[in-house]
Design a protein around this motif. Structure first.
Motif, PDB file in Angstrom:
ATOM      1  N   UNK A  91     -22.711 -58.925  53.943  1.00 39.93           N
ATOM      2  CA  UNK A  91     -22.005 -59.936  53.140  1.00 39.93           C
ATOM      3  C   UNK A  91     -22.771 -60.230  51.858  1.00 39.93           C
ATOM      4  N   UNK A  92     -24.063 -60.440  51.970  1.00 38.55           N
ATOM      5  CA  UNK A  92     -24.864 -60.765  50.788  1.00 38.55           C
ATOM      6  C   UNK A  92     -24.942 -59.576  49.839  1.00 38.55           C
ATOM      7  N   UNK A  93     -25.171 -58.365  50.380  1.00 35.95           N
ATOM      8  CA  UNK A  93     -25.244 -57.178  49.541  1.00 35.95           C
ATOM      9  C   UNK A  93     -23.938 -56.887  48.837  1.00 35.95           C
ATOM     10  N   UNK A  94     -22.823 -57.048  49.536  1.00 33.61           N
ATOM     11  CA  UNK A  94     -21.512 -56.832  48.921  1.00 33.61           C
ATOM     12  C   UNK A  94     -21.196 -57.866  47.866  1.00 33.61           C
ATOM     13  N   UNK A  95     -21.562 -59.117  48.129  1.00 30.16           N
ATOM     14  CA  UNK A  95     -21.296 -60.176  47.148  1.00 30.16           C
ATOM     15  C   UNK A  95     -22.186 -60.033  45.920  1.00 30.16           C
ATOM     16  N   UNK A 111     -20.966 -56.291  44.441  1.00 33.16           N
ATOM     17  CA  UNK A 111     -19.536 -56.123  44.248  1.00 33.16           C
ATOM     18  C   UNK A 111     -19.026 -54.747  44.644  1.00 33.16           C
ATOM     19  N   UNK A 112     -19.811 -53.968  45.375  1.00 31.78           N
ATOM     20  CA  UNK A 112     -19.323 -52.657  45.808  1.00 31.78           C
ATOM     21  C   UNK A 112     -19.771 -52.363  47.230  1.00 31.78           C
ATOM     22  N   UNK A 123     -27.396 -53.643  52.096  1.00 31.12           N
ATOM     23  CA  UNK A 123     -27.662 -54.967  52.658  1.00 31.12           C
ATOM     24  C   UNK A 123     -27.573 -54.982  54.169  1.00 31.12           C
ATOM     25  N   UNK A 124     -26.606 -54.234  54.721  1.00 34.84           N
ATOM     26  CA  UNK A 124     -26.467 -54.161  56.174  1.00 34.84           C
ATOM     27  C   UNK A 124     -27.668 -53.454  56.800  1.00 34.84           C
ATOM     28  N   UNK A 125     -28.145 -52.397  56.145  1.00 40.56           N
ATOM     29  CA  UNK A 125     -29.303 -51.670  56.683  1.00 40.56           C
ATOM     30  C   UNK A 125     -30.554 -52.538  56.668  1.00 40.56           C
ATOM     31  N   UNK A 126     -30.817 -53.178  55.555  1.00 44.55           N
ATOM     32  CA  UNK A 126     -32.003 -54.032  55.435  1.00 44.55           C
ATOM     33  C   UNK A 126     -31.903 -55.229  56.385  1.00 44.55           C
TER      34      UNK A 126
END
Length: 83
Positions: free
Chosen positions: A33-37, A40-41, A48-51
């Motif tokens: 969620x944080x990485x996508x926000x 934006x891609x 973000x999900x991996x980390x």
């Protein structure tokens, strides 16, 4: 009805997991969620999900051992000892 069933199933599936697995799942979801926000891609969400998954698993693993913490020595080796 579907809006209620899906979250209930997600919570029930996590209840059978260990603290390590639960931490990895929550970390990966939050990281996505944080990485996508932030970017934006989809690539940012994946990173973000991996980390988040790795860090959540590490935190959850220590949660299985109350009073224990991870430390690193001067050579970079990780070990567990009392906090």
């Amino acid at each position: 009805m579907k809006k209620i069933i899906i979250p209930v199933l997600a919570v029930l599936s996590l209840s059978a997991c260990s603290n390590t697995e639960r931490g990895a799942t929550i970390g990966a979801a939050g990281g996505a969620v944080i990485g996508g926000a932030a970017t934006g891609n989809l690539r940012g969400a994946a990173v973000g999900a991996a980390v988040g998954g790795v860090s959540g698993a590490l935190i959850g693993n220590v949660a299985d051992r109350p009073g224990q913490c991870y430390y690193r020595d001067r050579y970079g080796n990780r070990y567990i000892d009392r906090c």
